[in-house]
Design a protein around this motif. Structure first.
Motif, PDB file in Angstrom:
ATOM      1  N   GLU A 127     -85.683 -22.363  17.356  1.00 30.09           N
ATOM      2  CA  GLU A 127     -85.778 -22.677  18.780  1.00 30.09           C
ATOM      3  C   GLU A 127     -84.967 -21.664  19.585  1.00 30.09           C
ATOM      4  OE1 GLU A 127     -87.759 -24.750  20.004  1.00 30.09           O
ATOM      5  OE2 GLU A 127     -87.099 -25.019  22.086  1.00 30.09           O
ATOM      6  N   PHE A 128     -83.805 -21.331  19.072  1.00 36.90           N
ATOM      7  CA  PHE A 128     -82.970 -20.362  19.777  1.00 36.90           C
ATOM      8  C   PHE A 128     -83.709 -19.048  19.972  1.00 36.90           C
ATOM      9  CE2 PHE A 128     -79.979 -16.962  20.332  1.00 36.90           C
ATOM     10  CZ  PHE A 128     -79.075 -17.488  21.223  1.00 36.90           C
ATOM     11  N   ALA A 132     -84.650 -17.502  23.548  1.00 42.35           N
ATOM     12  CA  ALA A 132     -84.069 -16.208  23.923  1.00 42.35           C
ATOM     13  C   ALA A 132     -85.179 -15.202  24.212  1.00 42.35           C
ATOM     14  CB  ALA A 132     -83.158 -15.701  22.813  1.00 42.35           C
ATOM     15  N   GLN A 133     -86.195 -15.224  23.387  1.00 43.53           N
ATOM     16  CA  GLN A 133     -87.310 -14.298  23.565  1.00 43.53           C
ATOM     17  C   GLN A 133     -88.038 -14.563  24.888  1.00 43.53           C
ATOM     18  OE1 GLN A 133     -88.769 -11.652  22.776  1.00 43.53           O
ATOM     19  NE2 GLN A 133     -90.604 -12.126  23.979  1.00 43.53           N
ATOM     20  N   GLU A 134     -88.275 -15.829  25.171  1.00 43.87           N
ATOM     21  CA  GLU A 134     -88.983 -16.159  26.422  1.00 43.87           C
ATOM     22  C   GLU A 134     -88.136 -15.834  27.637  1.00 43.87           C
ATOM     23  OE1 GLU A 134     -90.411 -20.169  26.226  1.00 43.87           O
ATOM     24  OE2 GLU A 134     -91.738 -19.677  24.538  1.00 43.87           O
ATOM     25  N   SER A 140     -87.373  -9.668  32.164  1.00 44.37           N
ATOM     26  CA  SER A 140     -87.971  -8.336  32.322  1.00 44.37           C
ATOM     27  C   SER A 140     -89.066  -8.364  33.370  1.00 44.37           C
ATOM     28  CB  SER A 140     -88.607  -7.853  31.028  1.00 44.37           C
ATOM     29  OG  SER A 140     -87.738  -8.016  29.959  1.00 44.37           O
ATOM     30  N   ARG A 141     -89.821  -9.466  33.348  1.00 39.23           N
ATOM     31  CA  ARG A 141     -90.875  -9.559  34.352  1.00 39.23           C
ATOM     32  C   ARG A 141     -90.287  -9.593  35.746  1.00 39.23           C
ATOM     33  NH1 ARG A 141     -94.703 -13.866  31.086  1.00 39.23           N
ATOM     34  NH2 ARG A 141     -95.837 -12.277  29.906  1.00 39.23           N
TER      35      ARG A 141
ATOM     36  N   SER B  85     -85.083 -30.658  28.499  1.00 30.17           N
ATOM     37  CA  SER B  85     -85.346 -29.684  29.560  1.00 30.17           C
ATOM     38  C   SER B  85     -86.819 -29.293  29.613  1.00 30.17           C
ATOM     39  CB  SER B  85     -84.528 -28.425  29.310  1.00 30.17           C
ATOM     40  OG  SER B  85     -84.953 -27.391  30.178  1.00 30.17           O
ATOM     41  N   GLU B  86     -87.252 -28.978  30.784  1.00 31.34           N
ATOM     42  CA  GLU B  86     -88.504 -28.232  30.930  1.00 31.34           C
ATOM     43  C   GLU B  86     -88.360 -26.973  30.096  1.00 31.34           C
ATOM     44  OE1 GLU B  86     -91.511 -28.632  32.715  1.00 31.34           O
ATOM     45  OE2 GLU B  86     -91.846 -26.927  31.366  1.00 31.34           O
ATOM     46  N   LYS B  87     -89.328 -26.706  29.240  1.00 35.31           N
ATOM     47  CA  LYS B  87     -89.156 -25.569  28.334  1.00 35.31           C
ATOM     48  C   LYS B  87     -89.956 -24.342  28.743  1.00 35.31           C
ATOM     49  CE  LYS B  87     -86.772 -27.395  24.613  1.00 35.31           C
ATOM     50  NZ  LYS B  87     -85.992 -26.833  23.491  1.00 35.31           N
TER      51      LYS B  87
END
Lengths: 164, 164
Positions: A127-128, A132-134, A140-141, B85-87
DNA sequence: ACAAACTTTCAGAAATAATTGAAAATATAA
DNA sequence: TTATATTTTCAATTATTTCTGAAAGTTTGT
């Protein structure tokens, strides 16, 4: 409405806005005062206008200069420094974005990079990595959008967006 | 990097970011904790994780719920409330924009409207009108951009922007 | 070099914001 | 209803941020 009252409301509102963006209220108010001024103002002018101390005025003026939205001016035969605000709203917005990008987005991306190498294959670790990736991708966006908007000329972009 | 350390950095960084956006650091940290959680957490879980008091936890959880980015959950046979949380980062960004728009942009526009009727034809009054008008125009544009972006679907907009 | 004009710094004071913890309120189960 | 679990509130405390004012520093003119 009288100018004095309107001015007061504008300065208050601007200070309020600054405060909710993590900018010192006085700093925002000084900027408002300079934005409304027809001529460059001295530290004493600003102190008198906002009823603040010399130290406070000086510190916040300096900070505004560091943000690149207030400039120094000199009058011949006068050794005081005078200050005036960037008046183009577009320029202002660009400089503020640039500064905040530097102060917030960049440290965030740096942190996300450091954290990328997290070990483990537990549900928590997975999940981490995903979060972190999202987050990195969203940041960046955001950075790209800012870069893009900052490069566009005011008219070109907004006239298309808001033809009215 | 160990998960524990990475988690710590993420939570710290998120709190930092929140702070510079005028959001209570603890509120941002709770949000980070919930974002990284694989399952809904109780108030006690959060208190233990961040080492904060019940009152503090409760207040900030409530605030996150008010922002629409944290939800309640219930477990059968357990009367505690759990929170998650909203993910979706996109959903998160949209809700935060909506909230800030309501709290900042709208009051600003209201103020600028009130102040529109300023009297006088002095240089100061003219400058005031000009600045107020330009501020209004910039604020409306910002609002339009937000409205536009908020309505777009994540993929549609960002894939075009960032084809890679 | 000296003095006057002006700017900067910074330790302490004041103001503001966040946090605690215990009491009050509310909800649930028996 | 009564006891128990849980959440909420809020006055007091603590932490953080901002502001002041006087002293130190700097620049400029004589």
């Amino acid at each position: 409405m009288e100018l004095t009252e309107a001015r007061q409301k504008f300065i208050q509102g601007w200070g309020q806005l600054g405060a909710s963006w993590g900018i010192n209220r006085t700093m925002a108010q000084i900027q408002a005062v300079l934005l409304l001024a027809t001529d460059p103002m001295s530290t004493d002018d600003i102190m008198a206008d906002l009823q603040i101390s010399r130290g406070n005025a000086n510190m916040n003026i300096r900070e505004l200069i560091a943000w690149g939205i207030v400039y120094k001016a000199f009058k011949p035969g006068d050794r005081k420094e005078y200050y005036y605000s960037e008046k183009s709203m577009w320029e202002l917005a660009k400089k503020v974005s640039r500064e905040r990008k530097k102060r917030e987005l960049e440290p965030l991306l740096k942190m996300l990079d450091e954290v990328k190498s997290v070990k483990g294959s537990s549900a928590e670790a997975k999940e981490f990595k995903k979060v972190a990736q999202e987050t990195r991708s969203m940041a960046s966006r955001a950075e790209s959008v800012l870069d893009m908007v900052m490069k566009l000329e005011e008219n070109r972009f907004f006239k298309w967006l808001l033809p009215k």
